[in-house]
Scaffold this active site. Structure first.
Site, PDB file in Angstrom:
ATOM      1  N   CYS A   2      70.362  26.989  25.337  1.00  0.00           N
ATOM      2  CA  CYS A   2      70.358  25.927  26.333  1.00  0.00           C
ATOM      3  C   CYS A   2      70.217  24.556  25.685  1.00  0.00           C
ATOM      4  CB  CYS A   2      69.191  26.127  27.290  1.00  0.00           C
ATOM      5  SG  CYS A   2      69.213  27.718  28.087  1.00  0.00           S
ATOM      6  N   LYS A 602      74.012  29.240  18.993  1.00  0.00           N
ATOM      7  CA  LYS A 602      73.796  28.718  17.656  1.00  0.00           C
ATOM      8  C   LYS A 602      72.311  28.583  17.344  1.00  0.00           C
ATOM      9  CE  LYS A 602      75.145  27.047  13.755  1.00  0.00           C
ATOM     10  NZ  LYS A 602      75.580  28.088  12.798  1.00  0.00           N
TER      11      LYS A 602
HETATM   12  C1  F6R Z   1      74.712  34.474  12.047  1.00  0.00           C
HETATM   13  C2  F6R Z   1      73.878  33.570  12.781  1.00  0.00           C
HETATM   14  C3  F6R Z   1      72.529  34.038  13.243  1.00  0.00           C
HETATM   15  C4  F6R Z   1      71.471  33.095  12.695  1.00  0.00           C
HETATM   16  C5  F6R Z   1      70.074  33.446  13.253  1.00  0.00           C
HETATM   17  C6  F6R Z   1      68.997  32.564  12.662  1.00  0.00           C
HETATM   18  O1  F6R Z   1      75.966  33.934  11.785  1.00  0.00           O
HETATM   19  O2  F6R Z   1      74.234  32.455  12.977  1.00  0.00           O
HETATM   20  O3  F6R Z   1      72.277  35.349  12.866  1.00  0.00           O
HETATM   21  O4  F6R Z   1      71.484  33.179  11.304  1.00  0.00           O
HETATM   22  O5  F6R Z   1      70.086  33.301  14.640  1.00  0.00           O
HETATM   23  O6  F6R Z   1      69.233  31.232  12.939  1.00  0.00           O
HETATM   24  P1  F6R Z   1      68.551  30.073  12.120  1.00  0.00           P
HETATM   25  O7  F6R Z   1      69.038  30.154  10.724  1.00  0.00           O
HETATM   26  O8  F6R Z   1      69.022  28.820  12.813  1.00  0.00           O
HETATM   27  O9  F6R Z   1      67.081  30.266  12.199  1.00  0.00           O
END
Ligand code: F6R
Length: 607
Positions: A2, A602
């Site tokens: 969100c 993301k």
């Molecule tokens: C894979 C992906 C997710 C993130 C995970 C952790 O391509 O994007 O598996 O790696 O949600 O996210 P961060 O690194 O932002 O803590």
């Protein structure tokens, strides 16, 4: 996940809110909405992309105060009544909310007893009704009284029809940042939405409420104490970047890796000393010498980078190290040894599971530092110390350049700790020199990536795909499998190669695609024996191997050579590249939404 935007000023709010929402699209969402104040509240919400919302508000509700939201469904299906903003029963108060109200069921029951009828299935809708219950003319006090009853996490923005020139915002565990323009104020849950509008920003902290006007803001804590926060410069990296000449952000980000790795390594490897300098991990040598173990915590791709980081700590510095999925860590009542150092690895810096793990370490008196990409993010701020990996904004949901930068930063940390503990000058220098040469190797590989399309065709036609490797190459295999699942929706499994014969090999039949990651390191021969075992059962083999390895190439149906690295710890920085490209091309062949795969976000801000 969100996203929140808000605007108070003299310009039309709607185009600014829509622009902010478009910039948050990369985070993943399924519906969007805006509410604008002018002679009452004007609400428009739509399921699907922000473009749907933009069409629906073509006749702009006039107004210079408004809030907007992109929703990623948690409580309640993807449907317009569940999209934000949500209104109170008199339609005079509008709320957008990120994260989760944990006691919403109890509040809902209370409000229903008082005759309130709910129009959505969301946890959020309790907020406008609760704020209305306490509203006696003062918007800040109404929000404060409501939030005192709320358990859970939130970033909220509230618009009142009775107060057309103000917004109220509050946070607890979900980020909010305010940006100062000329006679106008912007609000967002992600500083990316403020780029180009505000140079100076202020991050709200947990349990704070802010009254926002065009000219100023006034912050109080939930307990009523008034406070101020200094303005900070918005990170220069937050320049809104398009796709350039690339068809997708993912492809652009894959090709940005030589540059992002240069940025990550720049000024950090100190060749004449055979060591490294990472400002944010500025522990004196005596403390480095006394670290008893290193725990690396992360999720998804960041967990895979953490596995390589743990191998680096053990091999370069001989410090016992482990990597753990952050979402599991805090729920097993972990032992936090006072001599340990924890590293929280995250691209977005907002992952709720990782934040939870950090708080567990801190609660038990442990030391935790961040290895983060997003400057000023919640994880960077909560840890207080750490290193930025400087991969630049990553827009595609599937992480690529952040992985290589995380690995590079962790290798630099391993070198720094190693040189203090056990590495000699020449060993440190040769590792450092090789690390500094990696961006050029990555560039060379990406210029001539080999038989990616043949590999992508093979995996996209498979019922399921096995990935395997050993040591750090198993972490790469896990990352390759994750990419293919996310971007192409192909079911994949990843195993340490030798585990195959302990069960999974039963699934191999004629034509099962297998991707083996086999750089020329000490595990090569054993991994190639494991390749022979699946080949003998009819599997179709793709091998990522060191260039010049003719034996490995000859075993493969599709052979993908990558540049040689002398240290196996460095090999993930090149062996992961073909796996990123295979996932991308398979996604294209299967006509997937490459940059925004279904169901994914993301920035995963809920546990
Ligand atoms: C894979 C992906 C997710 C993130 C995970 C952790 O391509 O994007 O598996 O790696 O949600 O996210 P961060 O690194 O932002 O803590």
């Amino acid at each position: 996940m969100c996203g929140i935007v808000g605007y108070v000023g003299s310009r039309q709010a709607v185009p600014l809110l829509l622009e902010g929402l478009r910039r948050l699209e990369y985070r993943g969402y399924d519906s969007a909405g805006v509410a604008v104040v002018r002679d009452g509240l004007h609400l428009v919400r739509r399921v699907g992309p922000v473009a749907n919302l933009a069409k629906a508000v073509a006749v702009e509700p006039p107004g210079g105060t408004g809030i907007g939201h992109t929703r990623w469904a948690t409580h309640g299906v993807v449907a317009e009544p569940n999209a934000h903003p949500h209104l109170d029963s008199t339609s005079r108060i509008a709320v957008v909310h990120n994260a989760i109200i944990e006691n919403h069921a109890a509040i809902l029951a209370l409000l229903e007893q008082e005759g309130i009828q709910f129009r959505s299935e969301t946890d959020t809708e309790v907020l406008p009704h609760l704020i209305r219950k306490f509203y006696q003319g003062d918007p800040v006090e109404a929000v404060r009284a409501a939030l005192l009853l709320v358990q859970g996490t939130y970033g909220i923005a509230v618009a009142f029809a009775d107060h057309p020139d103000v917004l109220i915002a509050a946070r607890n565990g979900s980020p909010l940042v305010l940006g100062k323009g000329e006679g106008e104020t912007f609000l967002a849950s992600d500083p990316q939405a403020l780029a180009g509008h505000a140079r100076q920003v202020m991050y709200l902290e947990d349990r704070e409420i802010v009254l926002i006007t065009a000219e100023a803001w006034d912050i109080t804590r939930l307990d009523g104490v008034r406070i101020t926060h200094a303005l900070e410069e918005l990170a220069t990296e937050l320049v809104w970047s398009g796709k350039g000449s690339y068809a997708h952000h993912m492809l652009k980000e894959i090709h940005e890796q030589p540059e992002s790795l240069r940025r990550c390594l720049s000024g950090r490897v100190v060749l004449d000393q055979g060591g490294a300098k990472l400002g944010g991990l500025d522990l004196p040598p005596s403390e480095i010498a006394n670290i008893t173990r290193v725990g690396l915590l992360g999720c998804g791709t960041s967990f895979h980078a953490s596995l390589v980081g743990a191998a680096a700590m053990e091999n370069l510095a001989r410090i016992p190290a482990f990597a753990e999925v952050a979402s599991e860590f805090r729920h097993r009542n972990p032992v936090i040894d006072q001599g340990a150092l924890f590293l929280a690895v995250s691209q977005s810096g907002e992952t709720a599971d990782t934040l939870g793990a950090i708080r567990e370490v801190q609660l038990k008196g442990g030391r935790v530092m961040g290895v983060v990409n997003s400057v000023g993010s919640s994880i960077a701020r909560t840890c207080g110390h750490g290193v930025y990996v400087h991969s630049g904004p990553e827009i595609a949901v599937a992480s690529t350049k952040a992985f290589t930068s995380q690995v590079a930063a962790l290798l630099v940390a391993g070198l720094m700790f190693g040189r203090t503990r056990i590495l000699g000058l020449h060993e440190g220098q040769s590792f450092g020199r090789e690390l500094l040469g990696v961006p050029e190797l990555v560039e060379r590989y990406l210029d001539a990536p080999g038989a990616i399309d043949a590999a992508a065709e093979l995996v996209s036609g498979g019922k399921y795909v096995f990935f395997f490797g050993r040591g750090v190459s198993h972490a790469v295999a896990m990352e390759g499998a994750l990419k293919l699942k996310e971007v192409a929706y192909v079911p994949c499994m990843s195993y340490p190669a030798a585990e195959m014969k302990h069960g999974p090999i039963a699934l191999i039949d004629a034509n099962t695609p297998v991707v083996a990651v086999v750089p020329d390191d000490t595990m090569r021969d054993k991994t190639l024996s494991n390749v022979q075992e699946v080949k003998a059962r009819g599997a179709r083999i793709i091998i990522v191997h060191t260039e010049g390895d003719v034996y490995a190439a000859a075993l493969a149906d599709v052979s993908i050579p990558v540049p040689r690295t002398h240290s196996s710890l460095i090999s993930p920085l090149v062996t992961v590249l073909p796996l990123q490209l295979i996932a991308y091309r398979a996604g294209i062949m299967l006509d997937r939404d490459i940059d925004r795969p279904r169901n994914l976000a993301k920035s995963v801000t809920v546990e």
